[in-house]
Design an enzyme around this catalytic site. Sequence first.
Site, PDB file in Angstrom:
ATOM      1  CG  ASP A  40      -1.423  -1.295   1.161  1.00 52.33           C
ATOM      2  OD1 ASP A  40      -2.328  -1.597   0.748  1.00 52.33           O
ATOM      3  OD2 ASP A  40      -1.995  -1.429   2.256  1.00 52.33           O
ATOM      4  N   GLY A  66       0.834   0.824  -7.376  1.00 52.76           N
ATOM      5  CA  GLY A  66      -0.604   1.914  -8.343  1.00 52.76           C
ATOM      6  C   GLY A  66      -0.047   2.370  -8.694  1.00 52.76           C
ATOM      7  CG  HIS A 100      -1.795  -2.110  -7.628  1.00 49.35           C
ATOM      8  ND1 HIS A 100      -0.717  -1.110  -6.671  1.00 49.35           N
ATOM      9  CD2 HIS A 100      -1.331  -2.698  -7.978  1.00 49.35           C
ATOM     10  CE1 HIS A 100       0.212  -2.914  -6.653  1.00 49.35           C
ATOM     11  NE2 HIS A 100      -0.405  -3.568  -8.399  1.00 49.35           N
ATOM     12  CB  THR A 101      -5.773   2.526  -4.877  1.00 46.80           C
ATOM     13  OG1 THR A 101      -6.344   1.553  -4.276  1.00 46.80           O
ATOM     14  CG2 THR A 101      -7.640   3.510  -5.330  1.00 46.80           C
ATOM     15  CB  THR A 108      -8.545  -6.617  -1.584  1.00 45.09           C
ATOM     16  OG1 THR A 108      -7.471  -6.375  -2.255  1.00 45.09           O
ATOM     17  CG2 THR A 108      -9.241  -7.510  -1.773  1.00 45.09           C
ATOM     18  N   PRO A 162      -9.695  -1.254   8.188  1.00 42.95           N
ATOM     19  CG  PRO A 162     -10.857  -0.186  10.138  1.00 42.95           C
ATOM     20  CD  PRO A 162     -10.400  -1.693   9.007  1.00 42.95           C
ATOM     21  CG  ASP A 216      -0.455  14.408  -1.101  1.00 39.33           C
ATOM     22  OD1 ASP A 216      -0.212  13.346  -1.261  1.00 39.33           O
ATOM     23  OD2 ASP A 216      -2.056  14.876  -1.211  1.00 39.33           O
TER      24      ASP A 216
HETATM   25  P1  GDP Z   1      -0.534   0.071  -3.569  1.00 38.61           P
HETATM   26  O1  GDP Z   1      -0.939  -1.425  -3.109  1.00 38.61           O
HETATM   27  O2  GDP Z   1       1.226   0.154  -3.133  1.00 38.61           O
HETATM   28  O3  GDP Z   1      -0.763   0.388  -5.570  1.00 38.61           O
HETATM   29  O4  GDP Z   1      -1.020   1.567  -2.700  1.00 38.61           O
HETATM   30  P2  GDP Z   1      -2.298   1.480  -2.971  1.00 38.61           P
HETATM   31  O5  GDP Z   1      -3.164   2.286  -3.915  1.00 38.61           O
HETATM   32  O6  GDP Z   1      -3.179   0.647  -1.353  1.00 38.61           O
HETATM   33  O7  GDP Z   1      -2.678   2.622  -1.883  1.00 38.61           O
HETATM   34  C1  GDP Z   1      -1.736   3.866  -2.291  1.00 38.61           C
HETATM   35  C2  GDP Z   1      -3.258   5.136  -2.350  1.00 38.61           C
HETATM   36  O8  GDP Z   1      -2.761   5.982  -2.204  1.00 38.61           O
HETATM   37  C3  GDP Z   1      -4.217   5.370  -3.001  1.00 38.61           C
HETATM   38  O9  GDP Z   1      -5.204   5.105  -2.782  1.00 38.61           O
HETATM   39  C4  GDP Z   1      -3.887   5.627  -3.746  1.00 38.61           C
HETATM   40  O10 GDP Z   1      -4.909   6.966  -4.862  1.00 38.61           O
HETATM   41  C5  GDP Z   1      -3.445   7.083  -3.173  1.00 38.61           C
HETATM   42  N1  GDP Z   1      -2.156   7.927  -3.579  1.00 38.61           N
HETATM   43  C6  GDP Z   1      -1.592   7.217  -4.354  1.00 38.61           C
HETATM   44  N2  GDP Z   1       0.014   8.033  -4.408  1.00 38.61           N
HETATM   45  C7  GDP Z   1      -0.926   8.932  -3.637  1.00 38.61           C
HETATM   46  C8  GDP Z   1       0.006  10.637  -3.023  1.00 38.61           C
HETATM   47  O11 GDP Z   1       1.012  10.850  -3.632  1.00 38.61           O
HETATM   48  N3  GDP Z   1      -0.724  11.182  -2.060  1.00 38.61           N
HETATM   49  C9  GDP Z   1      -2.196  11.036  -2.131  1.00 38.61           C
HETATM   50  N4  GDP Z   1      -2.891  12.198  -1.450  1.00 38.61           N
HETATM   51  N5  GDP Z   1      -2.793   9.545  -2.297  1.00 38.61           N
HETATM   52  C10 GDP Z   1      -1.556   9.137  -3.037  1.00 38.61           C
END
Ligand code: GDP
Length: 424
Positions: A12, A16, A40-41, A301, A305, A334
């Site tokens: 997380d 993504g 991944h979001t 998924t 929390p 940010d």
């Molecule tokens: P992954 O599994 O490593 O791809 O990570 P996730 O998708 O679970 O978690 C990353 C979350 O942080 C997602 O909701 C993204 O949209 C969000 N995200 C990624 N980069 C940034 C960022 O630079 N700033 C903010 N505020 N959200 C981010």
Amino acid sequence: MVTAIVGANWGDEGKGKITDTLAQESDIIVRFQGGANAGHTIVNNYGKFALHTLPSGVFYDHTTSIIGNGVALDIPKLIGEIKSVVEKGVPMPKILVSDRAQMVMPYHVLFDTYEEARLAGKSFGSTKSGIAPFYSDKYAKIGFQVSELFDEEALKEKIDRVLVQKNILLEYLYHQPLLKADEIFATLMEYKEMIEPYVCDTSAYLYQAIKDGKHILLEGQLGSLKDPDHGIYPMVTSSSTLAGYGAIGAGIPPYEIKKIVTVCKAYSSAVGAGAFVSEIFGDEADELRRRGGDGGEYGATTGRPRRMGWFDCVASKYGCRIQGTTDVAFTVLDVLGYLDEIPVCTGYEIDGEITTEFPTTSKLEKAKPVLEVLPGWKTDIRGIKRYEDLPENCRNYIEFVQKHIGFPITIISNGPGRDDIIYV
Ligand code: GDP
């Protein structure tokens, strides 16, 4: 040229988003391990997506997405995911699935669920996607490759053989209904129909692509600390999360991976059980969780929390080293803009001694965080495009982290969108 994008911590980290951003300049994106157990979001011009199986490059016309042999392939989930992105207006992505990928069998999810129930309080916090039973079977040599769907007689025989073992467990260990060979076979024939259009020898395809000078991304799932060899065993996942495994899980020469972009989030989060030294609790954690990521730190998924903590230099230094990092992508910076002061974990105290080396699990459980507190920047840094334009305290935070982890931060993510990116 092959670049791996992997996580430094518990997953997380924002891989993504980084993959989606770097995919603009890439030809092929490969998933090389894991399954539909993490997500991944991604936020882009088509909307917000939670991908579990598809590589994060599916949103572009110019990319090919590959499910490598190292993946735990859940065929109905993959097909469902393709459908859901196309329904939201994304053009039909070009997808190739390795003929050597193994399939998550219908019973893997059942075994995952039964085993978690059996372990009760001592469970590993599985997402119950069948991943642990899948990889156990793969290495016990009773898994099923996609290629086996195309030899029906041999498939039937193997199902009979494997079910003997499965049914003993179901009857005597779990006290659950037994599996029927003809039903499993019928399901696999449905899987065959679904997956046939995508199946090919992906390692041969990648070999040619490398020769042709294509840009290839390997997209990791979870992070270093969930690796079964180098992570917080046994609170780990069942496949290697390391860039080195990218060569195996994609079927390419290890020396072709020229760049390893390790993604670190500007604070920590983790899901599931296990030691988490810089963890915070109560209101402090709730606020960071609520403000974190894009719309809060809840599992992509599971919706669970996430556990929250301050940035952990010890875990991240180790996580970057074990990945073989060439570049660090520092994400979600940010989010910290609301804090007056930002604690950072710079060491672990274990039995009265302070260390900056990440220990094995039994020692990790005794570790207490050594925190240093840095001043916050108290502004919104989204929209900033140049490193020099970041507030001084924000640059100090980045440079402090870089010094402690010992790897260069070359990418900074200051928002969830594709263009919220600063190259240092
Ligand atoms: P992954 O599994 O490593 O791809 O990570 P996730 O998708 O679970 O978690 C990353 C979350 O942080 C997602 O909701 C993204 O949209 C969000 N995200 C990624 N980069 C940034 C960022 O630079 N700033 C903010 N505020 N959200 C981010």
